[in-house]
Design a protein around this motif. Structure first.
Motif, mmCIF file in Angstrom:
data_model
loop_
_atom_site.group_PDB
_atom_site.id
_atom_site.type_symbol
_atom_site.label_atom_id
_atom_site.label_comp_id
_atom_site.label_asym_id
_atom_site.label_seq_id
_atom_site.Cartn_x
_atom_site.Cartn_y
_atom_site.Cartn_z
ATOM 1 N N ARG A 1 -43.564 10.431 -31.588
ATOM 2 C CA ARG A 1 -43.413 9.173 -30.844
ATOM 3 C C ARG A 1 -42.292 8.324 -31.436
ATOM 4 O O ARG A 1 -41.568 7.660 -30.710
ATOM 5 N N ARG A 2 -42.145 8.333 -32.761
ATOM 6 C CA ARG A 2 -41.065 7.568 -33.397
ATOM 7 C C ARG A 2 -39.699 8.118 -32.987
ATOM 8 O O ARG A 2 -38.739 7.372 -32.859
ATOM 9 N N SER A 3 -39.624 9.419 -32.793
ATOM 10 C CA SER A 3 -38.339 10.013 -32.421
ATOM 11 C C SER A 3 -38.052 9.876 -30.932
ATOM 12 O O SER A 3 -36.968 10.247 -30.485
ATOM 13 N N SER A 4 -39.011 9.334 -30.182
ATOM 14 C CA SER A 4 -38.846 9.178 -28.730
ATOM 15 C C SER A 4 -39.241 7.773 -28.296
ATOM 16 O O SER A 4 -39.962 7.590 -27.318
ATOM 17 N N GLN A 5 -38.763 6.781 -29.017
ATOM 18 C CA GLN A 5 -39.135 5.386 -28.750
ATOM 19 C C GLN A 5 -38.806 4.941 -27.323
ATOM 20 O O GLN A 5 -39.434 4.026 -26.805
ATOM 21 N N GLU A 6 -37.843 5.590 -26.685
ATOM 22 C CA GLU A 6 -37.485 5.199 -25.318
ATOM 23 C C GLU A 6 -38.616 5.461 -24.319
ATOM 24 O O GLU A 6 -38.582 4.970 -23.201
ATOM 25 N N PHE A 7 -39.621 6.227 -24.752
ATOM 26 C CA PHE A 7 -40.768 6.505 -23.888
ATOM 27 C C PHE A 7 -41.983 5.641 -24.223
ATOM 28 O O PHE A 7 -43.086 5.903 -23.768
ATOM 29 N N ASN A 8 -41.771 4.603 -25.056
ATOM 30 C CA ASN A 8 -42.813 3.628 -25.390
ATOM 31 C C ASN A 8 -42.352 2.265 -24.889
ATOM 32 O O ASN A 8 -41.187 1.929 -25.028
ATOM 33 N N ASN A 9 -43.280 1.480 -24.350
ATOM 34 C CA ASN A 9 -42.871 0.129 -23.959
ATOM 35 C C ASN A 9 -43.034 -0.807 -25.155
ATOM 36 O O ASN A 9 -43.394 -0.380 -26.252
ATOM 37 N N GLU A 10 -42.756 -2.096 -24.959
ATOM 38 C CA GLU A 10 -42.786 -3.062 -26.065
ATOM 39 C C GLU A 10 -44.173 -3.247 -26.671
ATOM 40 O O GLU A 10 -44.304 -3.749 -27.774
ATOM 41 N N ARG A 11 -45.213 -2.844 -25.963
ATOM 42 C CA ARG A 11 -46.578 -2.938 -26.494
ATOM 43 C C ARG A 11 -47.081 -1.604 -27.026
ATOM 44 O O ARG A 11 -48.228 -1.473 -27.410
ATOM 45 N N GLY A 12 -46.204 -0.584 -27.047
ATOM 46 C CA GLY A 12 -46.548 0.706 -27.623
ATOM 47 C C GLY A 12 -47.165 1.703 -26.660
ATOM 48 O O GLY A 12 -47.541 2.793 -27.058
ATOM 49 N N TYR A 13 -47.263 1.340 -25.392
ATOM 50 C CA TYR A 13 -47.841 2.254 -24.401
ATOM 51 C C TYR A 13 -46.804 3.268 -23.950
ATOM 52 O O TYR A 13 -45.609 3.003 -23.946
ATOM 53 N N ASP A 14 -47.280 4.446 -23.519
ATOM 54 C CA ASP A 14 -46.395 5.477 -22.987
ATOM 55 C C ASP A 14 -45.780 5.036 -21.668
ATOM 56 O O ASP A 14 -46.438 4.408 -20.845
ATOM 57 N N LEU A 15 -44.526 5.417 -21.494
ATOM 58 C CA LEU A 15 -43.833 5.220 -20.225
ATOM 59 C C LEU A 15 -43.577 6.604 -19.631
ATOM 60 O O LEU A 15 -43.079 7.494 -20.317
ATOM 61 N N ILE A 16 -43.929 6.772 -18.362
ATOM 62 C CA ILE A 16 -43.653 8.041 -17.697
ATOM 63 C C ILE A 16 -42.848 7.771 -16.427
ATOM 64 O O ILE A 16 -42.889 6.679 -15.883
ATOM 65 N N THR A 17 -42.135 8.790 -15.991
ATOM 66 C CA THR A 17 -41.378 8.692 -14.748
ATOM 67 C C THR A 17 -42.134 9.447 -13.668
ATOM 68 O O THR A 17 -42.452 10.631 -13.824
ATOM 69 N N LEU A 18 -42.418 8.744 -12.593
ATOM 70 C CA LEU A 18 -43.119 9.340 -11.459
ATOM 71 C C LEU A 18 -42.161 10.184 -10.626
ATOM 72 O O LEU A 18 -40.947 10.042 -10.760
ATOM 73 N N PRO A 19 -42.686 11.062 -9.775
ATOM 74 C CA PRO A 19 -41.805 11.903 -8.938
ATOM 75 C C PRO A 19 -40.794 11.113 -8.103
ATOM 76 O O PRO A 19 -39.695 11.602 -7.831
ATOM 77 N N ASN A 20 -41.138 9.875 -7.742
ATOM 78 C CA ASN A 20 -40.200 9.068 -6.947
ATOM 79 C C ASN A 20 -39.147 8.364 -7.820
ATOM 80 O O ASN A 20 -38.346 7.587 -7.321
ATOM 81 N N GLY A 21 -39.164 8.621 -9.137
ATOM 82 C CA GLY A 21 -38.177 8.040 -10.040
ATOM 83 C C GLY A 21 -38.610 6.739 -10.688
ATOM 84 O O GLY A 21 -37.976 6.256 -11.617
ATOM 85 N N GLU A 22 -39.694 6.157 -10.221
ATOM 86 C CA GLU A 22 -40.190 4.899 -10.786
ATOM 87 C C GLU A 22 -40.856 5.161 -12.132
ATOM 88 O O GLU A 22 -41.527 6.157 -12.320
ATOM 89 N N ARG A 23 -40.627 4.250 -13.086
ATOM 90 C CA ARG A 23 -41.283 4.365 -14.399
ATOM 91 C C ARG A 23 -42.538 3.514 -14.395
ATOM 92 O O ARG A 23 -42.561 2.424 -13.835
ATOM 93 N N THR A 24 -43.582 4.023 -15.037
ATOM 94 C CA THR A 24 -44.833 3.290 -15.114
ATOM 95 C C THR A 24 -45.460 3.479 -16.486
ATOM 96 O O THR A 24 -45.108 4.397 -17.223
ATOM 97 N N VAL A 25 -46.381 2.604 -16.812
ATOM 98 C CA VAL A 25 -47.078 2.627 -18.097
ATOM 99 C C VAL A 25 -48.383 3.386 -17.927
ATOM 100 O O VAL A 25 -49.069 3.248 -16.917
ATOM 101 N N VAL A 26 -48.719 4.194 -18.923
ATOM 102 C CA VAL A 26 -50.014 4.880 -18.926
ATOM 103 C C VAL A 26 -50.741 4.541 -20.220
ATOM 104 O O VAL A 26 -50.139 4.137 -21.210
ATOM 105 N N PHE A 27 -52.050 4.712 -20.182
ATOM 106 C CA PHE A 27 -52.871 4.388 -21.346
ATOM 107 C C PHE A 27 -52.446 5.206 -22.557
ATOM 108 O O PHE A 27 -52.154 6.390 -22.448
ATOM 109 N N THR A 28 -52.425 4.562 -23.707
ATOM 110 C CA THR A 28 -52.121 5.213 -24.973
ATOM 111 C C THR A 28 -53.154 4.757 -25.993
ATOM 112 O O THR A 28 -53.399 3.559 -26.134
#
Length: 125
Positions: free
Chosen positions: A54-81
């Motif tokens: 996770r430290r090596s992929s900080q671009e996939f964490n939001n400012e509160r530490g939650y995972d960010l994923i890209t949906l099939p439509n290209g939109e990014r959303t937060v998921v539980f971590t």
């Protein structure tokens, strides 16, 4: 294993030898040896590996530490971590502090211990 006493049916390696012999169980032959010897230690290693990734992929964490994923439509959303995997922008684990309103405080000792273990493992490689 169905004939073992309830207290050891899920952990036959803790059964007395007499019980294993009586039931015809030979660890390593009729039933495999235990794979994980120290669950707490192995879990700690696993957590360290996840945090390192996770430290090596900080671009996939939001400012509160939650995972960010890209949906099939290209939109990014937060998921539980899980809390133990949430990192701040510096790569430190967010840990709720009892003295902090809003839960943004960090237990510095725990954080430092985690970081030192991770660095020590990295040096061994």
């Amino acid at each position: 294993l169905s004939s073992l006493p309830k207290g050891v049916i899920h952990r036959p390696w803790q059964a007395p030898n007499a019980v294993l012999e009586r039931e015809g169980i030979v660890l390593g032959k009729t039933y495999p040896h235990r794979i994980v010897k120290n669950l707490k230690e192995e879990r700690a290693k696993s957590v360290e590996h996840v945090l390192s990734m996770r430290r090596s992929s900080q671009e996939f964490n939001n400012e509160r530490g939650y995972d960010l994923i890209t949906l099939p439509n290209g939109e990014r959303t937060v998921v539980f971590t899980k809390k133990e995997y949430r990192l701040d922008q510096n790569g430190d684990v967010f840990v709720k502090s009892s003295s902090s309103k809003g839960g943004k405080g960090l237990y510095k000792k725990k954080q430092e211990k985690i970081r030192k273990r991770s660095e020590k493992r990295q040096r061994r490689r």
